[in-house]
Design a protein around this motif. Sequence first.
Motif, PDB file in Angstrom:
ATOM      1  N   ASN A  34      26.060  62.188 112.544  1.00  0.00           N
ATOM      2  CA  ASN A  34      25.982  63.596 112.144  1.00  0.00           C
ATOM      3  C   ASN A  34      25.797  64.507 113.355  1.00  0.00           C
ATOM      4  OD1 ASN A  34      26.173  62.951 109.393  1.00  0.00           O
ATOM      5  ND2 ASN A  34      23.987  62.485 109.299  1.00  0.00           N
ATOM      6  N   ILE A  35      25.082  64.005 114.359  1.00  0.00           N
ATOM      7  CA  ILE A  35      24.901  64.786 115.587  1.00  0.00           C
ATOM      8  C   ILE A  35      26.226  64.907 116.331  1.00  0.00           C
ATOM      9  CG2 ILE A  35      23.722  64.843 117.832  1.00  0.00           C
ATOM     10  CD1 ILE A  35      21.497  63.158 116.580  1.00  0.00           C
ATOM     11  N   LEU A  36      26.978  63.804 116.367  1.00  0.00           N
ATOM     12  CA  LEU A  36      28.168  63.754 117.200  1.00  0.00           C
ATOM     13  C   LEU A  36      29.363  64.483 116.593  1.00  0.00           C
ATOM     14  CD1 LEU A  36      28.008  60.094 118.488  1.00  0.00           C
ATOM     15  CD2 LEU A  36      27.004  62.143 119.444  1.00  0.00           C
ATOM     16  N   ARG A  37      29.300  64.778 115.306  1.00  0.00           N
ATOM     17  CA  ARG A  37      30.428  65.507 114.710  1.00  0.00           C
ATOM     18  C   ARG A  37      30.597  66.875 115.355  1.00  0.00           C
ATOM     19  NH1 ARG A  37      30.016  65.056 108.281  1.00  0.00           N
ATOM     20  NH2 ARG A  37      27.824  65.388 108.766  1.00  0.00           N
ATOM     21  N   ASP A  39      30.479  67.329 118.357  1.00  0.00           N
ATOM     22  CA  ASP A  39      31.213  67.056 119.596  1.00  0.00           C
ATOM     23  C   ASP A  39      32.670  66.705 119.300  1.00  0.00           C
ATOM     24  OD1 ASP A  39      31.215  67.064 122.311  1.00  0.00           O
ATOM     25  OD2 ASP A  39      29.925  65.319 122.573  1.00  0.00           O
ATOM     26  N   GLY A  40      33.066  66.882 118.024  1.00  0.00           N
ATOM     27  CA  GLY A  40      34.452  66.622 117.635  1.00  0.00           C
ATOM     28  C   GLY A  40      34.776  65.154 117.469  1.00  0.00           C
ATOM     29  N   ILE A  41      33.758  64.314 117.232  1.00  0.00           N
ATOM     30  CA  ILE A  41      33.963  62.872 117.144  1.00  0.00           C
ATOM     31  C   ILE A  41      34.074  62.450 115.688  1.00  0.00           C
ATOM     32  CG2 ILE A  41      32.859  60.624 117.564  1.00  0.00           C
ATOM     33  CD1 ILE A  41      31.739  61.807 120.124  1.00  0.00           C
ATOM     34  N   THR A  42      35.101  61.686 115.360  1.00  0.00           N
ATOM     35  CA  THR A  42      35.306  61.201 113.993  1.00  0.00           C
ATOM     36  C   THR A  42      34.460  59.949 113.758  1.00  0.00           C
ATOM     37  OG1 THR A  42      37.128  59.730 114.571  1.00  0.00           O
ATOM     38  CG2 THR A  42      37.689  62.023 114.092  1.00  0.00           C
ATOM     39  N   TYR A  43      34.401  59.526 112.501  1.00  0.00           N
ATOM     40  CA  TYR A  43      33.607  58.345 112.160  1.00  0.00           C
ATOM     41  C   TYR A  43      34.111  57.107 112.890  1.00  0.00           C
ATOM     42  CZ  TYR A  43      31.480  61.047 108.371  1.00  0.00           C
ATOM     43  OH  TYR A  43      30.782  61.975 107.655  1.00  0.00           O
ATOM     44  N   ASN A  44      35.433  56.888 112.874  1.00  0.00           N
ATOM     45  CA  ASN A  44      35.968  55.699 113.542  1.00  0.00           C
ATOM     46  C   ASN A  44      35.711  55.736 115.036  1.00  0.00           C
ATOM     47  OD1 ASN A  44      36.936  54.068 111.528  1.00  0.00           O
ATOM     48  ND2 ASN A  44      38.930  55.040 111.439  1.00  0.00           N
ATOM     49  N   THR A  48      33.526  53.010 117.436  1.00  0.00           N
ATOM     50  CA  THR A  48      34.048  52.447 118.687  1.00  0.00           C
ATOM     51  C   THR A  48      33.137  52.808 119.852  1.00  0.00           C
ATOM     52  OG1 THR A  48      36.306  52.597 117.847  1.00  0.00           O
ATOM     53  CG2 THR A  48      36.044  52.369 120.224  1.00  0.00           C
ATOM     54  N   GLU A  49      32.705  54.068 119.916  1.00  0.00           N
ATOM     55  CA  GLU A  49      31.785  54.520 120.972  1.00  0.00           C
ATOM     56  C   GLU A  49      30.495  53.717 120.927  1.00  0.00           C
ATOM     57  OE1 GLU A  49      31.732  56.844 124.144  1.00  0.00           O
ATOM     58  OE2 GLU A  49      32.744  57.966 122.548  1.00  0.00           O
ATOM     59  N   LEU A  50      29.978  53.544 119.724  1.00  0.00           N
ATOM     60  CA  LEU A  50      28.728  52.819 119.557  1.00  0.00           C
ATOM     61  C   LEU A  50      28.891  51.349 119.957  1.00  0.00           C
ATOM     62  CD1 LEU A  50      25.925  53.619 118.627  1.00  0.00           C
ATOM     63  CD2 LEU A  50      26.515  52.870 116.320  1.00  0.00           C
ATOM     64  N   THR A  51      30.083  50.806 119.768  1.00  0.00           N
ATOM     65  CA  THR A  51      30.343  49.419 120.155  1.00  0.00           C
ATOM     66  C   THR A  51      30.160  49.230 121.652  1.00  0.00           C
ATOM     67  OG1 THR A  51      31.837  48.999 118.302  1.00  0.00           O
ATOM     68  CG2 THR A  51      32.117  47.613 120.241  1.00  0.00           C
ATOM     69  N   ARG A 119      31.417  64.620 125.049  1.00  0.00           N
ATOM     70  CA  ARG A 119      31.586  65.721 126.010  1.00  0.00           C
ATOM     71  C   ARG A 119      30.269  66.344 126.423  1.00  0.00           C
ATOM     72  NH1 ARG A 119      35.739  69.355 122.713  1.00  0.00           N
ATOM     73  NH2 ARG A 119      34.257  68.735 121.093  1.00  0.00           N
ATOM     74  N   LYS A 120      29.248  66.181 125.579  1.00  0.00           N
ATOM     75  CA  LYS A 120      27.944  66.801 125.861  1.00  0.00           C
ATOM     76  C   LYS A 120      26.954  65.736 126.326  1.00  0.00           C
ATOM     77  CE  LYS A 120      28.635  70.260 122.202  1.00  0.00           C
ATOM     78  NZ  LYS A 120      28.127  70.767 120.895  1.00  0.00           N
ATOM     79  N   PRO A 121      26.370  65.907 127.525  1.00  0.00           N
ATOM     80  CA  PRO A 121      25.385  64.932 128.021  1.00  0.00           C
ATOM     81  C   PRO A 121      24.219  64.727 127.056  1.00  0.00           C
ATOM     82  CG  PRO A 121      26.048  66.425 129.782  1.00  0.00           C
ATOM     83  CD  PRO A 121      26.648  66.966 128.528  1.00  0.00           C
TER      84      PRO A 121
END
Length: 494
Positions: A34-37, A39-44, A48-51, A119-121
Amino acid sequence: MVKASLSKHNGSNGDSTNGNITRDIVAKLWNLCNILRDDGITYNEYVTELTYLLFLKMLAETGKESRLPENYRWQDLDDRQGLEQLEFYKQLLLDLGSPKKVNDAVVLAIFTDAQTKLRKPTNLKAITDAIDALDWFSAREEGLGNLYEGLLEKNAAEKKSGAGQYFTPRPLIDAIVRLIKPQAGEVIQDPAAGTAGFLVAADHYIKAQTDDFYQLSSKAQEFQICQAFRGLELVPDTHRLCLMNLMLHGIESPVDCGDSLSPDGETLGKADVILTNPPFGTKKGGGRPTRNDFSITAETSNKQLAFVEHIYRALKPNGRAAVVLPDNVLFEDNTGKKLRQQLMELCDLHTILRLPTGIFYAQGVKTNVLFFTRGKSDRGNTKAVWVYDMRANTNTFGKTRQLTLADFAEFEAAFGEDPYGKSPRIDQGEEGRFRCFTREQISDRNDNLDIAWLRDTSDDPEDEMTEPEEIAAAIATHLKNALAAIDGLIEELN
């Protein structure tokens, strides 16, 4: 010593195995999305990022950071702050995917072409801090593989991710594995591996039968860890998730990124057991398989038909398979009919399970599980087909009514203990769910295996849809099915 590398597990993979702590950790990790949305990040993309990040952290937690070069480990990333951390993370992803920096094949495969969407530190720091704050001691006790599987299942259950469109429900996987009964020493293959659900479930089953392999010799243990499981996955991002899942369950067998309908599929070799849910629809771009060993499906773009030909050609004599397939494989004329005829000649197609609707995210997809055994000869192996109708007059499955292993209890009892379908069976007649049809009766039906006899008075799950995403998904599925049928007709006319 091989035994030292065995991973802890808690039996079958499914909704009943993950403990409360694992579920709590999965929920915490998922809430970060929910925080990363923002930043324009989708669920999928988030999974992958979390992996990438979980891979680094889990190697640290399991004492296996030697697989990574020095200065590219969890603490090196976690100690940094702000923009420096984000820039270091970007470089870390590039370097861990470079053969010049990394020798470990699994690490290279996971990080090949890896890029961060962050994109955001502050968002990167939020994730690393949250990962650090998790109860890793308890997570290790319950099994890190269970934690990661829970995360994959959570992603599939989220409609907006689209990941669950053809995600095989864990209870269905577990029921299939319990019936097929994979054994230690057998080669088990999934030519459409996805996130490795079938392979991991087979590994769990074998571990449960062998006391975590401790009943096996050192040589047999090494085979189970390094050679027993084979597979291919076409989509690179899904392949990363697959490798992570396998690694966390102590499986080091080769599952490569490739197309089973190309010469890649021939390299998989012969298998004792094949368990799979191949992709539905037509081959991307309308292309045909490029396999030299295909005959029936050499000129079709219908992927599921081509996968069936791969499966029965890849089985060893007396090898057994269970494959999830849509209805059109059972009734399609022309290429579909020829394929069914060859399947029943080469194999004993002993059982078909008609699955209920609503268990897949893509509404409107009606599916079956085909159970068959490769014959020792190439002629007349199917004498009769038993069909179990789990679809007519059953519960509507979906978000409010989840599929469970208990839902398969009656089918498992009817199937019997023999994994080759040779247990004594009872034809339940026109009022029952389990019936036997001889090869002659099927021939009289023009070899149409889409056999139904119960009058279905249950409501269509599509009639109960209210959310726009569900309605749109159902429409898209029907359009895809229609286009696949048109493509097949055009191929036959040509």
